[in-house]
Motif scaffolding. Structure first.
Motif, PDB file in Angstrom:
ATOM      1  N   PRO A 153       0.840  -1.216   0.000  1.00 31.38           N
ATOM      2  CA  PRO A 153       0.000   0.000   0.000  1.00 31.38           C
ATOM      3  C   PRO A 153       0.864   1.251   0.000  1.00 31.38           C
ATOM      4  O   PRO A 153       1.929   1.297   0.613  1.00 31.38           O
ATOM      5  N   HIS A 186      -3.898  -4.443  -1.770  1.00 33.42           N
ATOM      6  CA  HIS A 186      -2.976  -3.318  -1.602  1.00 33.42           C
ATOM      7  C   HIS A 186      -3.172  -2.285  -2.707  1.00 33.42           C
ATOM      8  O   HIS A 186      -3.103  -1.078  -2.451  1.00 33.42           O
ATOM      9  N   SER A 190      -4.757   1.641  -2.075  1.00 31.69           N
ATOM     10  CA  SER A 190      -3.868   2.740  -2.463  1.00 31.69           C
ATOM     11  C   SER A 190      -4.565   3.744  -3.373  1.00 31.69           C
ATOM     12  O   SER A 190      -3.951   4.719  -3.814  1.00 31.69           O
ATOM     13  N   HIS A 217      -9.995   1.310   4.119  1.00 32.14           N
ATOM     14  CA  HIS A 217      -8.685   0.893   4.628  1.00 32.14           C
ATOM     15  C   HIS A 217      -8.761  -0.365   5.484  1.00 32.14           C
ATOM     16  O   HIS A 217      -7.797  -0.686   6.191  1.00 32.14           O
ATOM     17  N   GLU A 219      -8.371  -4.021   5.343  1.00 34.28           N
ATOM     18  CA  GLU A 219      -7.728  -4.877   4.350  1.00 34.28           C
ATOM     19  C   GLU A 219      -8.062  -6.354   4.531  1.00 34.28           C
ATOM     20  O   GLU A 219      -8.513  -6.786   5.588  1.00 34.28           O
TER      21      GLU A 219
END
Length: 282
Positions: A153, A186, A190, A217, A219
């Motif tokens: 990320p 990731h 991003s 965010h 993950e």
């Protein structure tokens, strides 16, 4: 799970990807138990994450490999001092891959040096990578072991003059003669569209894929539990005739507890469902 993400017709491949289970999904369990859970769920192999120096050539790794073959070794990505430094950690990963592969093709995923956030100490640990010309030779790796760098990320300010981190990583892989481990989670957190991001990459460069969903965010969610277009991502991989390996890489917090003494108790249903989604997506 949002099944609409996977409702389009699957692309049929002559030789499709191998679907693996990352041991990071169940890292708190012994390796043979993880392998047994993965085999019961229907995975083709393991992506073995080296979370500590005890994950090394020996009876535990051998037993797991016998139950469900290790196809990919994920090199240590933190606490490199436990292996004598970054270079020592990567050498340990190459050694484990060579031991388990015994001449068969094996792959090793590496985090790009300098990604540990360790400031000057981290930079000093990784100066050797900038000078490395023949990484397999430097790591004492036999010819059957291949390597790739993983996209991590990143946070950028955006705008006209923002760095293109993905292109930078591709250039680094090409310069060092390495492949790319593409982590769609990731890439998504991003701020990139994971389908268009995939389309920007040279397909032969992609050696391995880490697969999971994300919600902003948060993950490594099971597929369909986040906001990423994971179904279209898999379909695009199929259209590109990608025939490498894809590992399900989930945060253990998103899976029910599995009793190591009773792996047939039905609590691996979430893994079975995630694998079914991966197959349907392809």
């Amino acid at each position: 799970m949002d099944t609409q993400l996977f409702s389009a017709p699957a692309t049929v491949l002559a030789a499709g990807p191998e679907l693996l289970l990352s041991t990071g999904c169940l890292f708190h369990l012994p390796l043979p138990v993880i392998a047994s859970v993965g085999a019961r769920a229907g995975f083709a192999g393991l992506d073995l994450v080296m979370g500590s120096p005890r994950i090394a050539p020996g009876p535990e790794a051998d037993a797991a490999h016998e139950i469900l073959p290790v196809r990919v070794v994920h090199a240590p990505f933190r606490n490199w001092a436990a292996w004598g430094g970054h270079l020592g950690a990567w050498k340990a990963a190459a050694e484990l891959a060579a031991h388990l592969g015994r001449g068969a093709a094996m792959h090793v995923t590496l985090h790009p040096p300098g990604s540990g956030g360790g400031g000057l100490r981290d930079a000093m640990q990784t100066r050797w990578f900038a000078r490395a010309v023949d990484l397999p030779r430097l790591l004492d790796a036999p010819d059957n072991i291949t390597f790739s760098l993983e996209n991590l990320p990143w946070t950028g300010s955006g705008g006209l003059f923002a760095r293109d981190e993905l292109s930078d990583l591709v250039g680094q892989c090409q310069e060092k003669g390495l492949g790319l481990t593409l982590d769609c989670c990731h890439l998504g957190i991003s701020g990139s569209d994971i389908v268009s991001g995939l389309q920007r990459l040279p397909t032969p460069l992609i050696r391995h894929v880490h697969f999971s969903d994300a919600d902003r965010h948060t993950e490594h969610l099971p597929p369909g539990n986040g906001l990423l277009p994971v179904g279209p991502f898999l379909r695009r991989l199929g259209e590109l005739d990608y025939a490498g390996t894809i590992a399900l890489e989930l945060d253990p917090a998103h899976l029910p507890d599995i009793d190591p003494l009773d792996i047939a108790d039905g609590r691996d249903a979430a893994l079975i469902e995630a694998l079914s989604a991966m197959r349907l997506g392809m």
